[in-house]
Scaffold this motif. Structure first.
Motif, mmCIF file in Angstrom:
data_model
loop_
_atom_site.group_PDB
_atom_site.id
_atom_site.type_symbol
_atom_site.label_atom_id
_atom_site.label_comp_id
_atom_site.label_asym_id
_atom_site.label_seq_id
_atom_site.Cartn_x
_atom_site.Cartn_y
_atom_site.Cartn_z
ATOM 1 N N LEU A 124 0.859 -1.148 0.050
ATOM 2 C CA LEU A 124 -0.015 -0.023 -0.115
ATOM 3 C C LEU A 124 0.838 1.208 -0.094
ATOM 4 C CD1 LEU A 124 -2.676 -0.753 2.596
ATOM 5 C CD2 LEU A 124 -3.248 -0.363 0.248
ATOM 6 N N ARG A 125 1.771 1.134 0.742
ATOM 7 C CA ARG A 125 2.721 2.321 0.896
ATOM 8 C C ARG A 125 3.430 2.592 -0.379
ATOM 9 N NH1 ARG A 125 4.585 6.264 0.358
ATOM 10 N NH2 ARG A 125 5.957 7.582 1.696
ATOM 11 N N ALA A 126 4.001 1.530 -0.948
ATOM 12 C CA ALA A 126 4.630 1.676 -2.192
ATOM 13 C C ALA A 126 3.756 2.156 -3.439
ATOM 14 C CB ALA A 126 5.377 0.592 -2.539
ATOM 15 N N ALA A 127 2.480 1.922 -3.303
ATOM 16 C CA ALA A 127 1.565 2.211 -4.327
ATOM 17 C C ALA A 127 0.948 3.638 -4.182
ATOM 18 C CB ALA A 127 0.473 1.283 -4.348
ATOM 19 N N CYS A 128 1.514 4.360 -3.145
ATOM 20 C CA CYS A 128 0.726 5.682 -2.998
ATOM 21 C C CYS A 128 1.055 6.599 -4.351
ATOM 22 C CB CYS A 128 1.489 6.451 -1.955
ATOM 23 S SG CYS A 128 0.879 8.145 -1.420
ATOM 24 N N ARG A 129 -0.047 7.130 -4.442
ATOM 25 C CA ARG A 129 0.069 8.077 -5.903
ATOM 26 C C ARG A 129 -0.247 9.579 -5.331
ATOM 27 N NH1 ARG A 129 -4.204 5.179 -9.899
ATOM 28 N NH2 ARG A 129 -5.703 5.801 -8.424
ATOM 29 N N CYS A 130 0.211 9.909 -4.449
ATOM 30 C CA CYS A 130 0.137 11.428 -4.158
ATOM 31 C C CYS A 130 1.200 11.964 -5.066
ATOM 32 C CB CYS A 130 0.450 11.708 -2.405
ATOM 33 S SG CYS A 130 2.005 11.659 -2.037
ATOM 34 N N ALA A 131 1.342 13.499 -5.225
ATOM 35 C CA ALA A 131 2.170 14.333 -6.254
ATOM 36 C C ALA A 131 3.619 13.879 -5.682
ATOM 37 C CB ALA A 131 1.768 15.690 -5.837
ATOM 38 N N GLU A 132 3.877 13.937 -4.495
ATOM 39 C CA GLU A 132 5.271 13.804 -3.787
ATOM 40 C C GLU A 132 5.812 12.210 -4.170
ATOM 41 O OE1 GLU A 132 7.282 13.026 0.687
ATOM 42 O OE2 GLU A 132 5.262 14.463 0.300
ATOM 43 N N CYS A 133 4.875 11.286 -4.145
ATOM 44 C CA CYS A 133 5.492 9.976 -4.215
ATOM 45 C C CYS A 133 5.417 9.695 -5.887
ATOM 46 C CB CYS A 133 4.481 8.862 -3.588
ATOM 47 S SG CYS A 133 4.627 8.739 -1.982
ATOM 48 N N MET A 134 4.621 10.262 -6.691
ATOM 49 C CA MET A 134 4.604 10.181 -8.097
ATOM 50 C C MET A 134 6.225 10.709 -8.587
ATOM 51 S SD MET A 134 2.191 8.288 -8.880
ATOM 52 C CE MET A 134 1.830 8.393 -10.689
ATOM 53 N N GLY B 77 5.149 8.604 8.750
ATOM 54 C CA GLY B 77 4.804 10.055 8.722
ATOM 55 C C GLY B 77 4.032 10.502 7.297
ATOM 56 N N HIS B 78 4.149 9.568 6.499
ATOM 57 C CA HIS B 78 3.412 9.887 5.324
ATOM 58 C C HIS B 78 1.860 9.741 5.403
ATOM 59 C CE1 HIS B 78 3.758 10.830 1.095
ATOM 60 N NE2 HIS B 78 3.085 10.102 0.572
ATOM 61 N N GLU B 79 1.070 10.924 5.334
ATOM 62 C CA GLU B 79 -0.240 10.734 5.297
ATOM 63 C C GLU B 79 -1.218 11.388 4.004
ATOM 64 O OE1 GLU B 79 -0.735 13.035 8.660
ATOM 65 O OE2 GLU B 79 -0.465 15.013 7.898
HETATM 66 ZN ZN LIG Z 1 2.537 9.641 -1.334
#
Ligand SMILES: [Zn+2]
Length: 94
Positions: free
Chosen positions: A32-42, A76-78
């Protein structure tokens, strides 16, 4: 496909989705964490970086409307918003 219910088991760091096809599918927190699609992770992924997920735990899970969840992790990533359809996709994609 619809999610009927969703459980989390912190002992094994896994979320379980119960779907209307009768299946119960595991979704590890690390995935789930690796699949985050927020701007920062993308942005990080586009630059070829990878998200550290070792030992990451799910801290909170908050509904966004009726079709998505906001997940907060122990690193801390939310910011991650996960549409329910995306969660189902993650249980099937390799
Ligand atoms: Zn993210």
């Amino acid at each position: 496909m619809q999610i009927l219910s969703l459980q989390t088991d912190d002992r094994i760091a896994t979320m379980f989705l119960e779907l209307d096809d009768g299946s119960r599918r595991p979704l590890p927190y690390t995935r789930l964490r690796a699949a985050c699609r927020c701007a920062e992770c993308m942005a990080l992924k586009l630059q070829g970086g990878h998200i550290p997920t070792d030992g990451v735990a799910l801290q909170t899970l908050k509904p966004i409307g009726t079709n998505a969840l906001n997940l907060a992790f122990s690193d801390g990533h939310e910011r991650g918003i996960y549409p329910l359809s995306y969660l189902i996709e993650l249980t099937t994609a390799q």
